[in-house]
Write a protein that holds these residues in place. Sequence first.
Motif, PDB file in Angstrom:
ATOM      1  N   GLN A  78       0.942  -1.201  -0.165  1.00 25.09           N
ATOM      2  CA  GLN A  78       0.014  -0.183   0.124  1.00 25.09           C
ATOM      3  C   GLN A  78       0.829   1.221   0.181  1.00 25.09           C
ATOM      4  O   GLN A  78       0.283   2.454  -0.110  1.00 25.09           O
ATOM      5  CB  GLN A  78      -0.966   0.106   1.377  1.00 25.09           C
ATOM      6  N   THR A  79       2.219   1.124   0.160  1.00 26.84           N
ATOM      7  CA  THR A  79       3.013   2.219   0.417  1.00 26.84           C
ATOM      8  C   THR A  79       3.993   2.417  -0.742  1.00 26.84           C
ATOM      9  O   THR A  79       4.520   1.246  -1.416  1.00 26.84           O
ATOM     10  CB  THR A  79       3.582   2.335   1.782  1.00 26.84           C
ATOM     11  N   ASP A  80       4.809   3.683  -0.780  1.00 20.10           N
ATOM     12  CA  ASP A  80       6.111   3.754  -1.284  1.00 20.10           C
ATOM     13  C   ASP A  80       6.983   3.550  -0.360  1.00 20.10           C
ATOM     14  O   ASP A  80       7.348   4.591   0.622  1.00 20.10           O
ATOM     15  CB  ASP A  80       6.042   5.044  -2.030  1.00 20.10           C
ATOM     16  N   PRO A  81       8.130   2.418   0.020  1.00 14.28           N
ATOM     17  CA  PRO A  81       8.713   2.287   1.106  1.00 14.28           C
ATOM     18  C   PRO A  81      10.089   2.912   0.826  1.00 14.28           C
ATOM     19  O   PRO A  81      10.953   3.147   1.811  1.00 14.28           O
ATOM     20  CB  PRO A  81       8.976   0.715   1.132  1.00 14.28           C
ATOM     21  N   GLY A 162      -1.698   8.932  -6.953  1.00 11.68           N
ATOM     22  CA  GLY A 162      -0.201   8.247  -7.164  1.00 11.68           C
ATOM     23  C   GLY A 162      -0.373   6.721  -6.418  1.00 11.68           C
ATOM     24  O   GLY A 162       0.469   5.933  -6.634  1.00 11.68           O
ATOM     25  N   ARG A 163      -1.112   6.544  -5.558  1.00 13.93           N
ATOM     26  CA  ARG A 163      -1.198   5.411  -4.905  1.00 13.93           C
ATOM     27  C   ARG A 163      -1.410   4.100  -5.641  1.00 13.93           C
ATOM     28  O   ARG A 163      -0.495   2.924  -5.716  1.00 13.93           O
ATOM     29  CB  ARG A 163      -1.864   5.271  -3.490  1.00 13.93           C
ATOM     30  N   GLU A 164      -2.662   4.060  -6.426  1.00 13.72           N
ATOM     31  CA  GLU A 164      -2.888   3.173  -7.202  1.00 13.72           C
ATOM     32  C   GLU A 164      -1.903   2.903  -8.205  1.00 13.72           C
ATOM     33  O   GLU A 164      -1.609   1.760  -8.691  1.00 13.72           O
ATOM     34  CB  GLU A 164      -4.263   3.701  -7.666  1.00 13.72           C
ATOM     35  N   GLN A 165      -1.433   4.036  -9.003  1.00 10.75           N
ATOM     36  CA  GLN A 165      -0.398   3.955 -10.106  1.00 10.75           C
ATOM     37  C   GLN A 165       0.787   3.078  -9.549  1.00 10.75           C
ATOM     38  O   GLN A 165       1.388   2.144 -10.417  1.00 10.75           O
ATOM     39  CB  GLN A 165      -0.308   5.150 -10.738  1.00 10.75           C
ATOM     40  N   PHE A 166       1.203   3.446  -8.239  1.00 16.12           N
ATOM     41  CA  PHE A 166       2.395   2.813  -7.589  1.00 16.12           C
ATOM     42  C   PHE A 166       2.171   1.370  -7.464  1.00 16.12           C
ATOM     43  O   PHE A 166       3.104   0.597  -7.949  1.00 16.12           O
ATOM     44  CB  PHE A 166       2.793   3.727  -6.364  1.00 16.12           C
ATOM     45  N   ARG A 167       1.039   1.077  -6.894  1.00 16.81           N
ATOM     46  CA  ARG A 167       0.839  -0.340  -6.467  1.00 16.81           C
ATOM     47  C   ARG A 167       0.938  -0.921  -8.077  1.00 16.81           C
ATOM     48  O   ARG A 167       1.446  -2.037  -7.941  1.00 16.81           O
ATOM     49  CB  ARG A 167      -0.530  -0.426  -5.944  1.00 16.81           C
ATOM     50  N   ASN A 168       0.215  -0.770  -8.876  1.00 16.12           N
ATOM     51  CA  ASN A 168       0.143  -1.239 -10.185  1.00 16.12           C
ATOM     52  C   ASN A 168       1.628  -1.685 -10.769  1.00 16.12           C
ATOM     53  O   ASN A 168       1.930  -2.387 -11.563  1.00 16.12           O
ATOM     54  CB  ASN A 168      -0.706  -0.563 -11.261  1.00 16.12           C
TER      55      ASN A 168
END
Length: 172
Positions: A78-81, A162-168
Amino acid sequence: MSKDTAIFAGGCFWCMVEPFDKMPGIISVRSGYTGGFVENPTYEQVCSHTTGHTEAVKIVFDPEIISYAELVNIYWRQTDPTDAMGQFQDRGDSYRPVIFVHDEEQRKIAEESKKALAESGEFDKPIVTQIEDAKPFYEAEEYHQDFYKKNPERYALEEMGGREQFRNQHWN
């Protein structure tokens, strides 16, 4: 039924509830504030960056159905670590990524998971998510609870920040 608690900070708490809420073995997911020095802070106080708190979710779960290690794995996704100063469009210390641990077993699981993620080669930058001892957790105001259910249109806009795109890009 056994009960245990996990606390994760990963940016806006609105976006951290749904991924856990829908998993078997989850008893409750509450949005709130932790890690700071002001007792019973309000949303406005936390947003002012003067309390030391970060937005987080407190998850009560049944460890016989879902393990803490599984929750940590969901958290990473769920995050950008690699971003220590916020998550996606939410910037500042109140949105920093933190795994708050309640005991040495949780610390060991979190640290081993962080190490495995760092060694996975998935990210070009270092994994900067902090692992800290749990501090008092203060529930956020009621209008923040279950936000994805109460305000699905606004929640969808947050996810598109940005979260959804990052996860994808990194997890699918």
